[in-house]
Design an enzyme around this catalytic site. Structure first.
Site, PDB file in Angstrom:
ATOM      1  N   MET A   1      73.514  27.514  33.251  1.00 42.20           N
ATOM      2  CA  MET A   1      72.618  28.583  32.803  1.00 42.20           C
ATOM      3  C   MET A   1      73.377  29.636  31.995  1.00 42.20           C
ATOM      4  O   MET A   1      72.896  30.102  30.955  1.00 42.20           O
ATOM      5  CB  MET A   1      71.939  29.248  34.013  1.00 42.20           C
ATOM      6  CG  MET A   1      70.922  30.298  33.620  1.00 42.20           C
ATOM      7  SD  MET A   1      70.168  31.143  35.023  1.00 42.20           S
ATOM      8  CE  MET A   1      69.084  29.878  35.654  1.00 42.20           C
TER       9      MET A   1
ATOM     10  N   LYS B   1      57.803  32.957  10.574  1.00 40.29           N
ATOM     11  CA  LYS B   1      57.220  32.708  11.903  1.00 40.29           C
ATOM     12  C   LYS B   1      58.338  32.641  12.949  1.00 40.29           C
ATOM     13  O   LYS B   1      59.523  32.493  12.593  1.00 40.29           O
ATOM     14  CB  LYS B   1      56.428  31.401  11.876  1.00 40.29           C
ATOM     15  CG  LYS B   1      57.260  30.181  11.499  1.00 40.29           C
ATOM     16  CD  LYS B   1      56.398  28.953  11.245  1.00 40.29           C
ATOM     17  CE  LYS B   1      57.246  27.808  10.730  1.00 40.29           C
ATOM     18  NZ  LYS B   1      56.447  26.649  10.312  1.00 40.29           N
TER      19      LYS B   1
ATOM     20  N   ARG C   1      47.518  17.538  11.305  1.00 36.09           N
ATOM     21  CA  ARG C   1      47.564  18.623  12.279  1.00 36.09           C
ATOM     22  C   ARG C   1      46.387  19.548  11.973  1.00 36.09           C
ATOM     23  O   ARG C   1      45.423  19.591  12.714  1.00 36.09           O
ATOM     24  CB  ARG C   1      48.886  19.407  12.183  1.00 36.09           C
ATOM     25  CG  ARG C   1      50.123  18.603  12.555  1.00 36.09           C
ATOM     26  CD  ARG C   1      51.336  19.496  12.704  1.00 36.09           C
ATOM     27  NE  ARG C   1      51.510  20.410  11.556  1.00 36.09           N
ATOM     28  CZ  ARG C   1      52.574  21.173  11.367  1.00 36.09           C
ATOM     29  NH1 ARG C   1      53.571  21.156  12.246  1.00 36.09           N
ATOM     30  NH2 ARG C   1      52.663  21.954  10.310  1.00 36.09           N
TER      31      ARG C   1
ATOM     32  N   TYR D   1      78.488  21.132  36.893  1.00 33.78           N
ATOM     33  CA  TYR D   1      77.431  20.462  37.657  1.00 33.78           C
ATOM     34  C   TYR D   1      77.392  18.966  37.350  1.00 33.78           C
ATOM     35  O   TYR D   1      77.509  18.555  36.192  1.00 33.78           O
ATOM     36  CB  TYR D   1      76.063  21.047  37.302  1.00 33.78           C
ATOM     37  CG  TYR D   1      75.840  22.432  37.865  1.00 33.78           C
ATOM     38  CD1 TYR D   1      75.786  22.658  39.228  1.00 33.78           C
ATOM     39  CD2 TYR D   1      75.645  23.504  37.010  1.00 33.78           C
ATOM     40  CE1 TYR D   1      75.553  23.931  39.740  1.00 33.78           C
ATOM     41  CE2 TYR D   1      75.410  24.781  37.502  1.00 33.78           C
ATOM     42  CZ  TYR D   1      75.368  24.984  38.870  1.00 33.78           C
ATOM     43  OH  TYR D   1      75.146  26.237  39.367  1.00 33.78           O
TER      44      TYR D   1
HETATM   45  C1  LIG Z   1      57.005  26.290   9.047  1.00 32.79           C
HETATM   46  C2  LIG Z   1      56.206  26.020   7.831  1.00 32.79           C
HETATM   47  C3  LIG Z   1      56.785  26.057   6.548  1.00 32.79           C
HETATM   48  C4  LIG Z   1      58.281  26.201   6.336  1.00 32.79           C
HETATM   49  O1  LIG Z   1      58.910  24.993   6.664  1.00 32.79           O
HETATM   50  P1  LIG Z   1      60.502  24.782   6.503  1.00 32.79           P
HETATM   51  O2  LIG Z   1      60.707  23.372   6.839  1.00 32.79           O
HETATM   52  O3  LIG Z   1      61.134  25.703   7.494  1.00 32.79           O
HETATM   53  O4  LIG Z   1      60.834  25.138   5.106  1.00 32.79           O
HETATM   54  C5  LIG Z   1      55.970  25.914   5.452  1.00 32.79           C
HETATM   55  N1  LIG Z   1      54.628  25.712   5.593  1.00 32.79           N
HETATM   56  C6  LIG Z   1      54.043  25.641   6.806  1.00 32.79           C
HETATM   57  C7  LIG Z   1      52.581  25.417   6.889  1.00 32.79           C
HETATM   58  C8  LIG Z   1      54.804  25.782   7.963  1.00 32.79           C
HETATM   59  O5  LIG Z   1      54.216  25.704   9.152  1.00 32.79           O
END
Ligand SMILES: *Cc1c(COP(=O)(O)O)cnc(C)c1O
Length: 334
Positions: free
Chosen positions: A277, A11, A105, A229
């Site tokens: 930036m 992802k 979640r 800054y």
């Molecule tokens: C992102 C995610 C993972 C992987 O998690 P890591 O901590 O990066 O190993 C596994 N399962 C779900 C549902 C996730 O959202």
């Protein structure tokens, strides 16, 4: 977990590493797992033939034809998603029933799992159902909601259902080695980052990503001079400061304070003052030979991303994912 299959999690553009890089690197994975439908289709179009899981499933019923066309495997975590599948026809899908074992979640509460399972199995469009849940605290066994508590809820609510189980993220794989499942779901560890609870080195992980730039200017400060800054760093003695072409528009965290580590020509030093930036400043005291053009490593090779993240009050995941489009990417190795 020697007998388990692996969903390599890709992802967020493979945690900022580039989806097509991941496609090559994870050739041996049993499946790829992500959230973004358009990216899953891109993986199919780039030749990935093995399973692809959509970890948040369908966002809208209009996506179903694409999911079917590309043989994607959606998670089903809500009644809304059940409705999107109910009554659908056409190509049949393998789906993943998500159980909410305490993360709160996504997923169905344990008491509903059997009912949802039966409903899915009865649907014309559903070819098969796997089961998954997600651990909230696998890197922190001190937490009240331990992986053991979640695992027990998962096993109790799914007992007797004939399905493959998918459980362990990186933290569970690295720190809960007693947990067994059919499919694992590692993400951050595949890129050489840690989920917390130990250093990359202690886990034998090496970074896939190195963020580098160079010095584009050097300033000689006198005692009382400040940098950048807000003038939040003021020299108390003469000091050489290097200006690095990298800032928050490249994805470097703006909240990284003075003292955050960086390497100049491979020598460890510290950031000074506020991140701009397009620039940030480093202390050249430990690297007197440094000059314009000197190589600067912000994280990666020789400097674990977790250390930089820790100094900036965040986690390595966020830094890797935040690399901005304008950063030029070079792929090492073949
Ligand atoms: C992102 C995610 C993972 C992987 O998690 P890591 O901590 O990066 O190993 C596994 N399962 C779900 C549902 C996730 O959202």
């Amino acid at each position: 977990m020697p007998d388990a299959k692996v969903w390599a999690v890709v992802k967020a553009d493979a945690y900022g590493h580039g989806l097509l890089n991941a496609l090559r690197a994870f050739d041996a994975a049993d499946g790829l797992s992500l959230v973004e439908l358009d990216r899953a289709i891109a993986l199919r179009e780039s030749g990935w033939r093995k399973p692809l899981m959509l970890m948040e499933g369908l966002f809208d019923s209009a996506e179903l034809p694409l999911v079917q066309q590309h043989d994607l495997q959606p998670v089903v975590h809500s009644d809304e998603q059940l409705q999107m599948l109910a009554g659908a026809s056409g190509a049949r899908l393998h789906v993943h029933l998500k159980v909410n074992t305490g993360m709160n979640r996504l997923g169905f509460r344990p008491g509903r799992v059997r009912d949802v399972w039966q409903r899915l199995r009865a649907m014309e469009v559903v070819a098969g159902v796997s089961l998954l849940t997600h651990f909230a605290n696998a890197e922190n066994p001190q937490a009240t909601l331990t992986p053991q508590v979640q695992l027990q809820r998962f096993l109790d609510s799914t007992a007797g259902l004939n399905a493959e189980l998918s459980l362990s993220n990186s933290a569970a794989l690295l720190m809960q080695s007693q947990i067994r499942c059919n499919w694992t779901r590692p993400g951050v560890m595949l890129y050489g980052g840690t989920p917390g609870g130990g250093s990359a080195q202690s886990f034998g992980l090496t970074p896939a990503m190195t963020l580098q730039s160079e010095l584009i200017a050097v300033q000689d400060l006198q005692a009382g001079d400040s940098v950048g800054y807000g003038s939040v760093f003021t020299a108390d003695r003469p000091i050489r400061v290097g200006v690095v072409a990298c800032g928050y528009a490249d994805g470097y965290p703006r909240h990284a304070p003075t003292g955050t580590p960086a390497l100049v020509d491979g020598v460890r030093t510290r950031l000074l003052g506020r991140i701009s930036m397009d620039m940030l400043s480093v202390d050249l005291t430990p690297v007197p030979a440094a000059k314009v053009g000197s190589r600067v490593t912000l994280w990666g090779d020789g400097l674990p991303v977790d250390e930089v993240a820790n100094a900036a009050g965040t986690i390595g995941y966020e830094l890797m994912c935040a690399i901005a489009p304008r950063v030029r990417r070079e792929t090492r190795g073949a």
